[in-house]
Design a protein around this motif. Structure first.
Motif, PDB file in Angstrom:
ATOM      1  N   CYS A   1      43.136  30.547  32.336  1.00  0.00           N
ATOM      2  CA  CYS A   1      42.850  30.137  33.712  1.00  0.00           C
ATOM      3  C   CYS A   1      41.376  30.322  34.065  1.00  0.00           C
ATOM      4  O   CYS A   1      40.817  29.521  34.813  1.00  0.00           O
ATOM      5  N   ARG A   2      40.766  31.386  33.565  1.00  0.00           N
ATOM      6  CA  ARG A   2      39.355  31.661  33.811  1.00  0.00           C
ATOM      7  C   ARG A   2      38.722  32.081  32.497  1.00  0.00           C
ATOM      8  O   ARG A   2      38.881  33.204  32.034  1.00  0.00           O
ATOM      9  N   ASN A   3      38.014  31.144  31.846  1.00  0.00           N
ATOM     10  CA  ASN A   3      37.538  31.326  30.477  1.00  0.00           C
ATOM     11  C   ASN A   3      36.672  32.560  30.269  1.00  0.00           C
ATOM     12  O   ASN A   3      36.730  33.190  29.215  1.00  0.00           O
ATOM     13  N   ASN A   4      35.841  32.913  31.263  1.00  0.00           N
ATOM     14  CA  ASN A   4      34.891  34.003  31.056  1.00  0.00           C
ATOM     15  C   ASN A   4      35.339  35.324  31.676  1.00  0.00           C
ATOM     16  O   ASN A   4      34.529  36.205  31.934  1.00  0.00           O
TER      17      ASN A   4
ATOM     18  N   VAL B   1      48.119  34.662  47.638  1.00  0.00           N
ATOM     19  CA  VAL B   1      47.253  35.841  47.614  1.00  0.00           C
ATOM     20  C   VAL B   1      46.033  35.547  46.743  1.00  0.00           C
ATOM     21  O   VAL B   1      46.160  34.951  45.671  1.00  0.00           O
ATOM     22  N   LEU B   2      44.860  36.001  47.197  1.00  0.00           N
ATOM     23  CA  LEU B   2      43.629  35.870  46.421  1.00  0.00           C
ATOM     24  C   LEU B   2      43.132  37.263  46.039  1.00  0.00           C
ATOM     25  O   LEU B   2      42.917  38.117  46.901  1.00  0.00           O
ATOM     26  N   VAL B   3      42.975  37.495  44.740  1.00  0.00           N
ATOM     27  CA  VAL B   3      42.418  38.748  44.220  1.00  0.00           C
ATOM     28  C   VAL B   3      40.953  38.494  43.893  1.00  0.00           C
ATOM     29  O   VAL B   3      40.628  37.544  43.164  1.00  0.00           O
ATOM     30  N   SER B   4      40.081  39.342  44.407  1.00  0.00           N
ATOM     31  CA  SER B   4      38.649  39.097  44.188  1.00  0.00           C
ATOM     32  C   SER B   4      37.893  40.378  43.878  1.00  0.00           C
ATOM     33  O   SER B   4      38.311  41.484  44.235  1.00  0.00           O
ATOM     34  N   SER B   5      36.769  40.199  43.181  1.00  0.00           N
ATOM     35  CA  SER B   5      35.789  41.257  42.959  1.00  0.00           C
ATOM     36  C   SER B   5      34.421  40.589  43.056  1.00  0.00           C
ATOM     37  O   SER B   5      34.341  39.385  43.330  1.00  0.00           O
ATOM     38  N   ARG B   6      33.353  41.322  42.847  1.00  0.00           N
ATOM     39  CA  ARG B   6      32.027  40.744  43.109  1.00  0.00           C
ATOM     40  C   ARG B   6      31.781  39.463  42.321  1.00  0.00           C
ATOM     41  O   ARG B   6      31.367  38.446  42.871  1.00  0.00           O
ATOM     42  N   LEU B   7      32.052  39.497  41.013  1.00  0.00           N
ATOM     43  CA  LEU B   7      31.831  38.315  40.179  1.00  0.00           C
ATOM     44  C   LEU B   7      33.134  37.632  39.776  1.00  0.00           C
ATOM     45  O   LEU B   7      33.111  36.563  39.176  1.00  0.00           O
ATOM     46  N   GLY B   8      34.268  38.256  40.064  1.00  0.00           N
ATOM     47  CA  GLY B   8      35.550  37.655  39.698  1.00  0.00           C
ATOM     48  C   GLY B   8      35.791  37.640  38.204  1.00  0.00           C
ATOM     49  O   GLY B   8      36.492  36.758  37.694  1.00  0.00           O
ATOM     50  N   ILE B   9      35.246  38.615  37.483  1.00  0.00           N
ATOM     51  CA  ILE B   9      35.326  38.618  36.021  1.00  0.00           C
ATOM     52  C   ILE B   9      36.059  39.841  35.481  1.00  0.00           C
ATOM     53  O   ILE B   9      36.954  39.726  34.646  1.00  0.00           O
TER      54      ILE B   9
ATOM     55  N   GLN C   1      35.925  25.900  36.284  1.00  0.00           N
ATOM     56  CA  GLN C   1      35.269  26.869  35.409  1.00  0.00           C
ATOM     57  C   GLN C   1      33.775  26.919  35.718  1.00  0.00           C
ATOM     58  O   GLN C   1      33.146  25.893  35.984  1.00  0.00           O
ATOM     59  N   PHE C   2      33.212  28.112  35.668  1.00  0.00           N
ATOM     60  CA  PHE C   2      31.771  28.232  35.894  1.00  0.00           C
ATOM     61  C   PHE C   2      31.238  29.495  35.253  1.00  0.00           C
ATOM     62  O   PHE C   2      31.973  30.459  35.018  1.00  0.00           O
ATOM     63  N   ASN C   3      29.940  29.472  34.935  1.00  0.00           N
ATOM     64  CA  ASN C   3      29.213  30.663  34.523  1.00  0.00           C
ATOM     65  C   ASN C   3      28.168  30.906  35.602  1.00  0.00           C
ATOM     66  O   ASN C   3      28.485  31.330  36.690  1.00  0.00           O
ATOM     67  N   ARG C   4      26.933  30.558  35.350  1.00  0.00           N
ATOM     68  CA  ARG C   4      25.936  30.626  36.422  1.00  0.00           C
ATOM     69  C   ARG C   4      26.100  29.463  37.394  1.00  0.00           C
ATOM     70  O   ARG C   4      25.822  29.579  38.578  1.00  0.00           O
ATOM     71  N   CYS C   5      26.532  28.326  36.858  1.00  0.00           N
ATOM     72  CA  CYS C   5      26.825  27.167  37.697  1.00  0.00           C
ATOM     73  C   CYS C   5      28.070  26.488  37.129  1.00  0.00           C
ATOM     74  O   CYS C   5      28.620  26.919  36.109  1.00  0.00           O
ATOM     75  N   SER C   6      28.513  25.442  37.777  1.00  0.00           N
ATOM     76  CA  SER C   6      29.730  24.762  37.357  1.00  0.00           C
ATOM     77  C   SER C   6      29.607  24.242  35.927  1.00  0.00           C
ATOM     78  O   SER C   6      28.586  23.669  35.543  1.00  0.00           O
ATOM     79  N   ARG C   7      30.667  24.403  35.144  1.00  0.00           N
ATOM     80  CA  ARG C   7      30.659  23.899  33.776  1.00  0.00           C
ATOM     81  C   ARG C   7      30.741  22.381  33.747  1.00  0.00           C
ATOM     82  O   ARG C   7      30.522  21.764  32.699  1.00  0.00           O
TER      83      ARG C   7
ATOM     84  N   GLU D   1      25.654  20.382  39.387  1.00  0.00           N
ATOM     85  CA  GLU D   1      25.274  21.782  39.219  1.00  0.00           C
ATOM     86  C   GLU D   1      25.579  22.594  40.471  1.00  0.00           C
ATOM     87  O   GLU D   1      25.917  23.775  40.394  1.00  0.00           O
ATOM     88  N   ASP D   2      25.443  21.956  41.635  1.00  0.00           N
ATOM     89  CA  ASP D   2      25.664  22.649  42.908  1.00  0.00           C
ATOM     90  C   ASP D   2      27.130  22.662  43.332  1.00  0.00           C
ATOM     91  O   ASP D   2      27.466  23.212  44.385  1.00  0.00           O
ATOM     92  N   PHE D   3      27.995  22.040  42.529  1.00  0.00           N
ATOM     93  CA  PHE D   3      29.415  22.012  42.862  1.00  0.00           C
ATOM     94  C   PHE D   3      29.940  23.438  42.961  1.00  0.00           C
ATOM     95  O   PHE D   3      29.749  24.249  42.058  1.00  0.00           O
ATOM     96  N   LYS D   4      30.587  23.764  44.061  1.00  0.00           N
ATOM     97  CA  LYS D   4      31.073  25.124  44.289  1.00  0.00           C
ATOM     98  C   LYS D   4      32.536  25.240  43.835  1.00  0.00           C
ATOM     99  O   LYS D   4      33.427  24.707  44.494  1.00  0.00           O
TER     100      LYS D   4
END
Length: 304
Positions: free
Chosen positions: A270-273, A233-241, A27-33, A145-148
């Motif tokens: 699966c993705r809180n935000n 399969v991976l579904v993606s968009s710019r922010l994934g939101i 989970q992450f917002n601006r950085c890893s939760r 914080e830098d965890f990707k």
């Protein structure tokens, strides 16, 4: 004493599937939760030797006193903690006195939330997510914080949802064994390294005016053709939101005949935000109408 009993009744133990822990870690917002002090406490109840050989990333070893009884971590406020997950080698039930269960029983006395026991323990989790095994014991705040984070896992081992950075990361593609992409973005990322025919690109912005509904049947058939062969399969968009969550919910509704509410709840877990824009919510409601012949979910509810 009454307060302790009240907390005890509100806690308890529950089993945590490997995919749930995977999503908690990512989970992450601006950085890893994981950088939030009251977010996750991950405890390894195995022996010191086993822990030192390898453990799940960011896990701390559960400490014991001279009598072998597990101790509550003194550096963690269990009462305000969102997630507390305990694991041993391979616990699968809550009915046996395994190390993970014994440790969790101590923790639940001070927790307001259920203590999660990792189903299958370290052995099962590390078999699914070998890339989250580590020998690293000490983590500096900046390292956390830098965890990707990795993409959210929607269907274990098969369907993932993420942002453009994750979709363009070759290591992530390798680790998750991604075989095809659905990209919902205005511009096709030049960093995509995928063979012709394995990328479904929808060049739409995250706008309430974008008409994704017409693409739902094609998207669902594309995703389904890979998942049917057990290919990820991976579904993606710019922010994934917004856009990616819309596409993923459309597939879940189509494949499992879920209502919009059921698909929404699953993806949000699966993705809180995750948060589709209002135009996409209306299109998902229309998709629900096409599938069930009736609008089951009330999208006027503030939750949507």
């Amino acid at each position: 004493m009454n307060r302790e009993k009240r907390i005890h009744k509100m806690a308890g133990l529950i089993l945590c599937e490997p995919t749930e822990l995977y999503n908690i870690l990512n989970q992450f917002n601006r950085c890893s939760r994981l950088a939030e002090s009251n977010y996750l406490c991950l405890l390894d109840a195995r022996t010191k030797r086993e822990y030192n050989e390898s453990h799940i990333i960011t896990a701390k070893r559960a400490l014991q006193n001279e009598n072998g009884e597990y101790l509550c971590p003194t550096s963690i406020e269990l009462e305000s903690l969102k997630y507390c997950v305990v694991y041993d080698g391979n616990s699968n039930t809550l009915g046996k006195g395994t190390p993970a269960i014994e440790c969790a029983r101590i923790l639940e006395q001070r927790s307001r939330h259920p203590i999660r026991v990792l189903k299958g323990g370290y052995e099962k989790f590390s078999a699914f997510y070998h890339f989250f095994r580590t020998k690293k014991i000490l983590w500096m705040p900046q390292e956390i914080e830098d965890f990707k984070p990795y993409p959210a896992e929607i269907i274990p081992g098969l369907l993932y949802m993420g942002d453009c950075r994750q979709a363009c990361d070759l290591q992530i593609q390798k680790d998750l064994k991604i075989q095809a992409h659905v990209s919902v973005s205005e511009e096709l990322e030049t960093l995509f390294k995928t063979e012709s025919g394995k990328l479904y690109h929808i060049p739409f912005p995250d706008s309430t005016e974008s008409g994704l509904l017409l693409y739902f049947p094609g998207i669902c058939n594309f995703i389904g053709s890979y998942l049917m062969s057990s290919l990820a399969v991976l579904v993606s968009s710019r922010l994934g939101i917004s856009r990616s969550s819309t596409v993923v919910m459309a597939y879940l509704m189509y494949q499992y005949r879920w209502t919009l509410q059921a698909a929404w709840n699953h993806v949000q877990k699966c993705r809180n935000n995750m948060r589709p824009n209002r135009g996409f919510v209306k299109q998902l409601s229309d998709w629900e109408m096409q599938i069930h012949r009736v609008a089951v979910t009330d999208i006027s509810d503030p939750n949507y």
